[in-house]
Design an enzyme around this catalytic site. Sequence first.
Site, PDB file in Angstrom:
ATOM      1  CD  GLU A 254      47.345  48.410  41.003  1.00 37.27           C
ATOM      2  OE1 GLU A 254      47.672  49.242  41.864  1.00 37.27           O
ATOM      3  OE2 GLU A 254      46.215  48.381  40.487  1.00 37.27           O
TER       4      GLU A 254
ATOM      5  CG  ASP B 176      36.583  46.754  40.667  1.00 34.93           C
ATOM      6  OD1 ASP B 176      37.391  47.644  40.348  1.00 34.93           O
ATOM      7  OD2 ASP B 176      36.908  45.744  41.317  1.00 34.93           O
TER       8      ASP B 176
ATOM      9  CE1 TYR C   5      44.330  53.659  43.561  1.00 34.35           C
ATOM     10  CE2 TYR C   5      45.417  51.627  42.939  1.00 34.35           C
ATOM     11  CZ  TYR C   5      44.479  52.610  42.694  1.00 34.35           C
ATOM     12  OH  TYR C   5      43.698  52.533  41.570  1.00 34.35           O
TER      13      TYR C   5
END
Lengths: 259, 413
Positions: free
Chosen positions: A41, A52, A167
């Site tokens: 990725e 994040d 995912y």
Amino acid sequence: MSIKFEKKPGLVIYLTAGDPDLATTRDMAIAAVDAGADVIELGVPFSDPLADGPVIQRASERAVAKGTRLEDVLKTCREIRNARANAGIILFSYLNPVVRYGMTAFAKAAKDAGADGVLLTDMIVEEAGEYLEAMRANDLAPVFLAAPTSPDERLKAIAENSRGFVYAISRVGITGTQTELAADAETLVKRLKQFAQIPVALGFGISTPEHVKTVAGFADAAVVGSALVALVEKTPAAEAPRAVGEFVRQLKEGGQPST
Amino acid sequence: MSPVETINRPAPAPKSSAPGRFGAYGGRYVPETLMAALLELDQCYAEAQADPAFHAELNALLQTYCGRPTPLYFAKRLSEQLGGAKIYLKREDLLHTGAHKINNALGQALLAKRMGKTRIIAETGAGQHGVATATVCALFGLECVVYMGEEDMRRQEPNVYRMRLLGAEVRGVSAGSATLKDAINEAMRDWVTNVRNTFYILGSALGSHPYPTIVRDFQRVISRESREQILAAEDKLPDTVVACVGGGSNAIGAFYEYLNDASVALVGVEAGGRGTALGEHAARFHGGIPGVLQGTYSYVLQDDAGQVSSTHSVSAGLDYASVGPEHAMLHDSGRATYTYAMDHEALEAVKVLSRTEGIIPALESAHAIAEAIKLAPKMGKDKILMVNVSGRGDKDIGILRNEMSLEGSEAKK
Ligand SMILES: Cc1ncc(COP(=O)(O)O)c(C=O)c1O
């Protein structure tokens, strides 16, 4: 399409492109592929990475400060593809750099760069009309995220609209390492598997060979991001590809599921 | 500042069938983890809207706790001094906690209670939304965490103390330029992590659907009142309504009930900061390009690689790189126009309003006053110019003292 997980444990490796620099990113990706990573990725750095944790935030900040642009990441993608024809490569981005580039132009450029698919962190299935069209037109795999909080009908839509793999997010939270795998994780993968005809990769917080081994027991692949980005952060650029290769080898070997 | 480039604009609006659109703008661009919570909020809000008991509780508190309705005040001396339109001030600065922010914080806290959430988080720029949220959390006995950029904590220090006094935990954010955008990022990270028990009271008409709609609905009371009040006072509608635009909550509240009154001009005032270069201002409609930031599609100050630009304004509450999506729609349709006031013009406006009317406005609101100072003299004496005074200036005394000398001004009258 180069997204396949042939040998357990399936391994997806996240790198923030441009940290410490693009040439090193390319070399680290190649080293990871050679050490057994199934999919890379390639993260497009963004000024406001709100999904994040601190590790990837810092990496993004460094890469943005160096002036890393989406075009540069596409070029790096092309270089990795030229070097490793069979690697799986996913472009990983927040939406805004892609919108700025133009969705249609981006999809075409991603295809030209040799990418297999795209993952947009802040793109949900309901908003994805134009995105899915662009992916389809260029034979790229859209990868959507599924969360422990997603109800079944959302998991179904997520699974049905994803290509390559889905995912699954291991826990409620942002990216970052953790010592123990969340209990949420296995439940989510099982729920997703009811709907998904394609592989399910589990990510967020997976940082050791032991984690990978556990994940290999119930998912098709493990995604390792922050642990690797943290390693890159503390390793001098010249040594980073070797260090990344070594770490990925440990994950792949130590992560063999016990049968 | 160059007019917004139209040539260079990417194809607007990722096409979507999802709700929460204002023309091409708005939508829901969030991590999947938040979707369940946003859908739950959407549903809870729809139920609350249909529930007379919800409105009764909200209205009673707005009246007895917050001090609504706020006055519409005819600023006679200011009008005379400027020599043009009659200027009316909508006095949101007189509300409890000193700004319009409590209209929304109270409404959302009632939604949180309905949803059984016990932990509240919020972001704040100027600290007014943080204080309003800390206040309603004290009122309802809810745990409260407020994220605030460290630069804003420094420049709006009195509000940091107020929040802590009210029992809230204030968490400083050092990322980026340590201002409002960075505080929102951190609040969203908290929300993603604690979404199961946490309600995010977002402070402006921003973010993912349904927030822009919810915040606007809770701020609509401003124009609902002002429309009745001006009809009672003048027997006609205002010719122009002016409000400052940070995220856009006080402005959308001040504009909303006039949207169908074609004769009423609506003027939003952004922060012109200290210059026209990217990074020196927060005028999204004068240099911004549509993009996605923090959950919504709207105008964003960004570079040509799609990295969000830093911003500057003397006013923390306007110092933000994007703007509420409904304003983006009103901008494109031309129903509202958006201009900007520079730092020095806003500072001067604080002084003017203080000395002509005895009202010290917040630096945010002073941007609207600055525009009124430019507009009023160009309008006839029979015209009515309404200005939303979104908050009071007590929080800004430290900045004012540093930025503006009062020496010699005694002599000027
Ligand atoms: C007094 C005051 N006015 C205006 C604003 C700007 O916000 P909005 O555009 O949402 O009204 C703020 C924000 O902190 C504020 O405190």
